[in-house]
Design a protein around this motif. Structure first.
Motif, PDB file in Angstrom:
ATOM      1  N   GLY A   7       0.771  -1.232   0.000  1.00  0.00           N
ATOM      2  CA  GLY A   7       0.000   0.000   0.000  1.00  0.00           C
ATOM      3  C   GLY A   7       0.799   1.277   0.000  1.00  0.00           C
ATOM      4  N   GLY A   8       2.118   1.179   0.104  1.00  0.00           N
ATOM      5  CA  GLY A   8       2.929   2.384   0.074  1.00  0.00           C
ATOM      6  C   GLY A   8       2.993   2.986  -1.316  1.00  0.00           C
ATOM      7  N   ALA A  90       8.870   7.892   4.987  1.00  0.00           N
ATOM      8  CA  ALA A  90       9.643   6.881   5.710  1.00  0.00           C
ATOM      9  C   ALA A  90       9.325   5.509   5.134  1.00  0.00           C
ATOM     10  N   VAL A  91      10.079   4.520   5.585  1.00  0.00           N
ATOM     11  CA  VAL A  91       9.704   3.128   5.347  1.00  0.00           C
ATOM     12  C   VAL A  91       8.821   2.693   6.512  1.00  0.00           C
ATOM     13  N   TYR A  92       7.669   2.167   6.198  1.00  0.00           N
ATOM     14  CA  TYR A  92       6.712   1.738   7.209  1.00  0.00           C
ATOM     15  C   TYR A  92       6.757   0.215   7.359  1.00  0.00           C
ATOM     16  N   GLY A 113       9.238  -3.874   4.802  1.00  0.00           N
ATOM     17  CA  GLY A 113       8.940  -2.452   4.805  1.00  0.00           C
ATOM     18  C   GLY A 113       8.268  -2.022   3.518  1.00  0.00           C
ATOM     19  N   THR A 114       7.442  -1.012   3.630  1.00  0.00           N
ATOM     20  CA  THR A 114       6.827  -0.418   2.439  1.00  0.00           C
ATOM     21  C   THR A 114       7.111   1.082   2.464  1.00  0.00           C
ATOM     22  N   GLN A 115       7.619   1.589   1.354  1.00  0.00           N
ATOM     23  CA  GLN A 115       8.047   2.990   1.295  1.00  0.00           C
ATOM     24  C   GLN A 115       6.854   3.922   1.109  1.00  0.00           C
TER      25      GLN A 115
END
Length: 120
Positions: A7-8, A90-92, A113-115
């Motif tokens: 979703g990023g 951020a990376v989430y 992680g997703t950016q």
């Protein structure tokens, strides 16, 4: 057990994104679910968490703009992010406390992680 986040992306300031994180594998129970983020050169910070009972807690900077929710039937946690700011870039990472067997302790699992990039 694996956690898969999605979703990023790139969004303009003021825009919205919705992150999802689904857990798969041998799972007996899931406790607290949460989202964390890490910007370049900074430590990883808690963004939002939701307990198994539905109680939530947010980083003060995102309170009122972000909303965390969970779907226990799908072993999934969501983060709805509105009114995004460049500082949210951020990376989430998603996190879940998971028990893999009956009477086993809950252990921490992290997703990929997703950016998230907020820029005009």
């Amino acid at each position: 057990v694996q956690l898969q986040a999605s979703g990023g992306g790139l969004v303009q300031p003021g825009g919205s994104l919705r992150l999802s994180c689904a857990a798969s594998g041998r799972i007996v129970g899931i406790g607290t679910m949460g989202w964390y983020r890490q910007a370049p050169g900074k430590q990883r910070d808690m963004v939002a968490v939701v307990t198994s009972g539905g109680a939530t807690n947010y980083l003060h900077f995102v309170r009122g703009r972000f909303s965390i929710s969970r779907d226990n039937a799908k072993n999934t946690v969501y983060l709805q992010m509105n009114s995004l700011k460049p500082e949210d870039t951020a990376v989430y990472y998603c996190n879940m406390q998971i028990a893999r067997r009956r009477f086993a302790r809950y252990e921490d699992y992290w997703g990929n992680g997703t950016q998230v990039t907020v820029s005009s």
